[in-house]
Design a protein around this motif. Sequence first.
Motif, mmCIF file in Angstrom:
data_model
loop_
_atom_site.group_PDB
_atom_site.id
_atom_site.type_symbol
_atom_site.label_atom_id
_atom_site.label_comp_id
_atom_site.label_asym_id
_atom_site.label_seq_id
_atom_site.Cartn_x
_atom_site.Cartn_y
_atom_site.Cartn_z
ATOM 1 N N ALA A 71 0.922 -1.254 0.079
ATOM 2 C CA ALA A 71 -0.002 0.003 0.011
ATOM 3 C C ALA A 71 0.966 1.375 -0.095
ATOM 4 O O ALA A 71 0.458 1.973 -0.410
ATOM 5 N N GLU A 72 1.835 1.349 0.665
ATOM 6 C CA GLU A 72 2.838 2.316 0.709
ATOM 7 C C GLU A 72 3.206 2.679 -0.666
ATOM 8 O O GLU A 72 3.670 4.140 -0.810
ATOM 9 N N PHE A 104 -9.319 -2.226 -6.193
ATOM 10 C CA PHE A 104 -8.098 -2.502 -5.468
ATOM 11 C C PHE A 104 -9.005 -3.111 -4.197
ATOM 12 O O PHE A 104 -10.201 -2.872 -3.775
ATOM 13 N N LEU A 105 -8.454 -4.151 -3.415
ATOM 14 C CA LEU A 105 -9.025 -4.665 -2.268
ATOM 15 C C LEU A 105 -8.032 -4.568 -0.933
ATOM 16 O O LEU A 105 -6.554 -5.056 -1.416
ATOM 17 N N LYS A 106 -7.946 -4.143 -0.019
ATOM 18 C CA LYS A 106 -7.219 -3.722 0.905
ATOM 19 C C LYS A 106 -6.962 -5.256 1.793
ATOM 20 O O LYS A 106 -7.967 -5.922 2.087
ATOM 21 N N ASN A 111 2.011 -8.760 8.422
ATOM 22 C CA ASN A 111 1.862 -7.678 9.088
ATOM 23 C C ASN A 111 1.791 -6.175 8.200
ATOM 24 O O ASN A 111 2.434 -5.220 8.620
ATOM 25 N N LYS A 112 1.974 -6.263 6.844
ATOM 26 C CA LYS A 112 1.887 -4.987 6.070
ATOM 27 C C LYS A 112 0.836 -4.898 5.321
ATOM 28 O O LYS A 112 0.130 -5.897 4.830
ATOM 29 N N GLU A 113 0.251 -3.654 5.129
ATOM 30 C CA GLU A 113 -0.972 -3.514 4.294
ATOM 31 C C GLU A 113 -0.568 -3.555 2.804
ATOM 32 O O GLU A 113 0.480 -3.019 2.567
#
Length: 125
Positions: A71-72, A104-106, A111-113
């Motif tokens: 995500a970042e 997009f799907l979160k 442990n990372k987005e």
Amino acid sequence: MRFYKTCLYCDKELIGRTDKKFCDPQCKSAYQYQQGKEHPERFYNKVDNQLKLNRKILKEYNKGGKVILRAELLKEQGFNPNFITHYWKNGKGDTYLFVYEYGFLKKRENNKEKYVLIKWQEYME
């Protein structure tokens, strides 16, 4: 009855139609540019610009039809997941958020987005 006697941008005397505001197209363009710089951006424009940026970013990273990214990485490019056009829920109950035809799907992995990127398909209707 004359509304404007001089050009709104350069103050030259106007000749011609009584409702004329500018002496030439360059003055009109320069005046509109100046007005845009002086007045804050409207809410509609901010939303539209963010949607366009989100779509551009999703399109750039989703060349394979389905991609998983941190995500970042997208957020560094200016992506804002709060600006979407619609959503689609699959059979498993996952909700994909869409910006026009790119979705997009979160997801959380290790442990990372992350985001799962997809492109709209006909079966999703």
